[in-house]
Design a protein around this motif. Sequence first.
Motif, PDB file in Angstrom:
ATOM      1  N   LEU A  72       4.314   0.429  -4.017  1.00 43.76           N
ATOM      2  CA  LEU A  72       3.351   0.439  -5.114  1.00 43.76           C
ATOM      3  C   LEU A  72       4.029   0.467  -6.480  1.00 43.76           C
ATOM      4  O   LEU A  72       3.393   0.174  -7.489  1.00 43.76           O
ATOM      5  CB  LEU A  72       2.419   1.645  -4.975  1.00 43.76           C
ATOM      6  CG  LEU A  72       1.480   1.629  -3.770  1.00 43.76           C
ATOM      7  CD1 LEU A  72       0.678   2.924  -3.706  1.00 43.76           C
ATOM      8  CD2 LEU A  72       0.542   0.422  -3.823  1.00 43.76           C
ATOM      9  N   ASP A  73       5.308   0.830  -6.519  1.00 43.25           N
ATOM     10  CA  ASP A  73       6.015   0.899  -7.793  1.00 43.25           C
ATOM     11  C   ASP A  73       6.688  -0.425  -8.160  1.00 43.25           C
ATOM     12  O   ASP A  73       7.423  -0.504  -9.151  1.00 43.25           O
ATOM     13  CB  ASP A  73       7.065   2.016  -7.756  1.00 43.25           C
ATOM     14  CG  ASP A  73       8.099   1.821  -6.651  1.00 43.25           C
ATOM     15  OD1 ASP A  73       7.873   0.967  -5.758  1.00 43.25           O
ATOM     16  OD2 ASP A  73       9.122   2.535  -6.662  1.00 43.25           O
ATOM     17  N   PHE A 118       0.847  -1.187   0.000  1.00 41.56           N
ATOM     18  CA  PHE A 118       0.000   0.000   0.000  1.00 41.56           C
ATOM     19  C   PHE A 118       0.887   1.243   0.000  1.00 41.56           C
ATOM     20  O   PHE A 118       2.107   1.143  -0.113  1.00 41.56           O
ATOM     21  CB  PHE A 118      -0.997   0.004   1.156  1.00 41.56           C
ATOM     22  CG  PHE A 118      -0.426  -0.183   2.548  1.00 41.56           C
ATOM     23  CD1 PHE A 118       0.875   0.159   2.870  1.00 41.56           C
ATOM     24  CD2 PHE A 118      -1.223  -0.702   3.570  1.00 41.56           C
ATOM     25  CE1 PHE A 118       1.374   0.008   4.149  1.00 41.56           C
ATOM     26  CE2 PHE A 118      -0.741  -0.855   4.861  1.00 41.56           C
ATOM     27  CZ  PHE A 118       0.560  -0.495   5.147  1.00 41.56           C
ATOM     28  N   HIS A 119       0.273   2.404   0.093  1.00 36.13           N
ATOM     29  CA  HIS A 119       1.012   3.659   0.013  1.00 36.13           C
ATOM     30  C   HIS A 119       1.925   3.818   1.222  1.00 36.13           C
ATOM     31  O   HIS A 119       1.613   3.370   2.331  1.00 36.13           O
ATOM     32  CB  HIS A 119       0.027   4.829  -0.049  1.00 36.13           C
ATOM     33  CG  HIS A 119       0.636   6.103  -0.533  1.00 36.13           C
ATOM     34  ND1 HIS A 119       1.362   6.941   0.301  1.00 36.13           N
ATOM     35  CD2 HIS A 119       0.653   6.679  -1.764  1.00 36.13           C
ATOM     36  CE1 HIS A 119       1.791   7.982  -0.387  1.00 36.13           C
ATOM     37  NE2 HIS A 119       1.373   7.860  -1.646  1.00 36.13           N
ATOM     38  N   SER A 120       3.052   4.477   1.000  1.00 38.35           N
ATOM     39  CA  SER A 120       4.020   4.675   2.087  1.00 38.35           C
ATOM     40  C   SER A 120       3.412   5.461   3.252  1.00 38.35           C
ATOM     41  O   SER A 120       3.817   5.272   4.409  1.00 38.35           O
ATOM     42  CB  SER A 120       5.263   5.397   1.554  1.00 38.35           C
ATOM     43  OG  SER A 120       4.918   6.652   0.979  1.00 38.35           O
ATOM     44  N   ASN A 121       2.453   6.315   2.969  1.00 38.32           N
ATOM     45  CA  ASN A 121       1.797   7.065   4.054  1.00 38.32           C
ATOM     46  C   ASN A 121       1.057   6.119   5.003  1.00 38.32           C
ATOM     47  O   ASN A 121       1.020   6.344   6.217  1.00 38.32           O
ATOM     48  CB  ASN A 121       0.818   8.089   3.489  1.00 38.32           C
ATOM     49  CG  ASN A 121       1.525   9.239   2.787  1.00 38.32           C
ATOM     50  OD1 ASN A 121       2.718   9.451   2.984  1.00 38.32           O
ATOM     51  ND2 ASN A 121       0.799   9.961   1.954  1.00 38.32           N
ATOM     52  N   ASP A 122       0.453   5.065   4.433  1.00 38.06           N
ATOM     53  CA  ASP A 122      -0.237   4.084   5.264  1.00 38.06           C
ATOM     54  C   ASP A 122       0.767   3.307   6.120  1.00 38.06           C
ATOM     55  O   ASP A 122       0.489   2.981   7.277  1.00 38.06           O
ATOM     56  CB  ASP A 122      -1.043   3.114   4.397  1.00 38.06           C
ATOM     57  CG  ASP A 122      -2.270   3.776   3.795  1.00 38.06           C
ATOM     58  OD1 ASP A 122      -2.831   4.669   4.446  1.00 38.06           O
ATOM     59  OD2 ASP A 122      -2.664   3.397   2.678  1.00 38.06           O
TER      60      ASP A 122
END
Length: 336
Positions: free
Chosen positions: A160-161, A137-141
């Motif tokens: 995600l990349d 998931f996104h790094s912010n999560d």
Amino acid sequence: MSNISLTRRGAALAAALMSASLVLTACGGAGDDTGVKAMETAGATAAATRSVKAVNGTIQVPANPQRVVTIGNTNLPFIDLGGKPVGVTEASDSELGVLPVEQRTVYEAAEIIGSDGGEVDLEKLAALKPDLILVQFHSNDWDKVGKRLEAIAPTVLWGLDTEWKAFADALGEAGNVKDVLSRQKAEFKDKVAKIQTSYGKIIDGTSFVDVSRGDWSDPGTFYIADIGCSEIARDDIGMDLPEAAEGKDPLAYEALPFEQIGELSKYDVITYPVDAQGKPTEPFVPVTATNTWKALPAVSSGRALGVFCPGNNSYGPVNRYLDSLDRALATLPAKK
């Protein structure tokens, strides 16, 4: 809850067993194999975990995990590889709608632990007593819940990349589902080779464009797809499809007004999204209803091909896409 890593636990247990074996060997007679058995047990314990590399470091994971929780984009790829998670995060109706029945059954049997990566119910997750957590998931999560996930069980994170083939390989390794992965990869290789052999002459020198529209698209807009399944057609099959210049945002990020549909006339063949039954997907129907679409040379000559793309984040859905592409290309007239 103690957050002692599996590496430290394994090392401590191995050391304890080794010490015990030395004592038993010293006390036993010449024919006493108790010490040897103890050393074999220590070796087996040390082999019960293995190292995998991830965004969050080198992680010690169970060699044969039994209670896996998947979070974010790991849900459906892990199930596609034959995994049976005990906990999952929510997937959209559109994602679940294209799953094979048996995979949807596996997903629905798992406990829903949150709506997305950053909204995981940590108490519910811990109650499942997982021995492995797989996350994309996104790094912010990750910043929000990552450390707390790691405190519950060994946690493997992918960004995600991560390229989809590398992601499948890493997921197969971490989740111990490499047998299904190997079979799917062999099928992928065979399907690509079949398409290239069967339609190579048609593909060579033919310009293609993949167009689409999602349920998130603004009214009266569509986009040229250069990511997703069109990447497979371009990079693996070798079809001539437009893509963004290096370093630029994907073409798919730009919403184009219906007024620009006529510009698709410069391409020999158009591909567009259909469902499993071969009908235009609901979001794309407004495009097919326009007179501009109907007037396109590719459309009026039967060179507009509906292709089913259930996803491109693991080999199973990609193989289904290749089957659909194979059938679509078979309808094109051979080049003279």
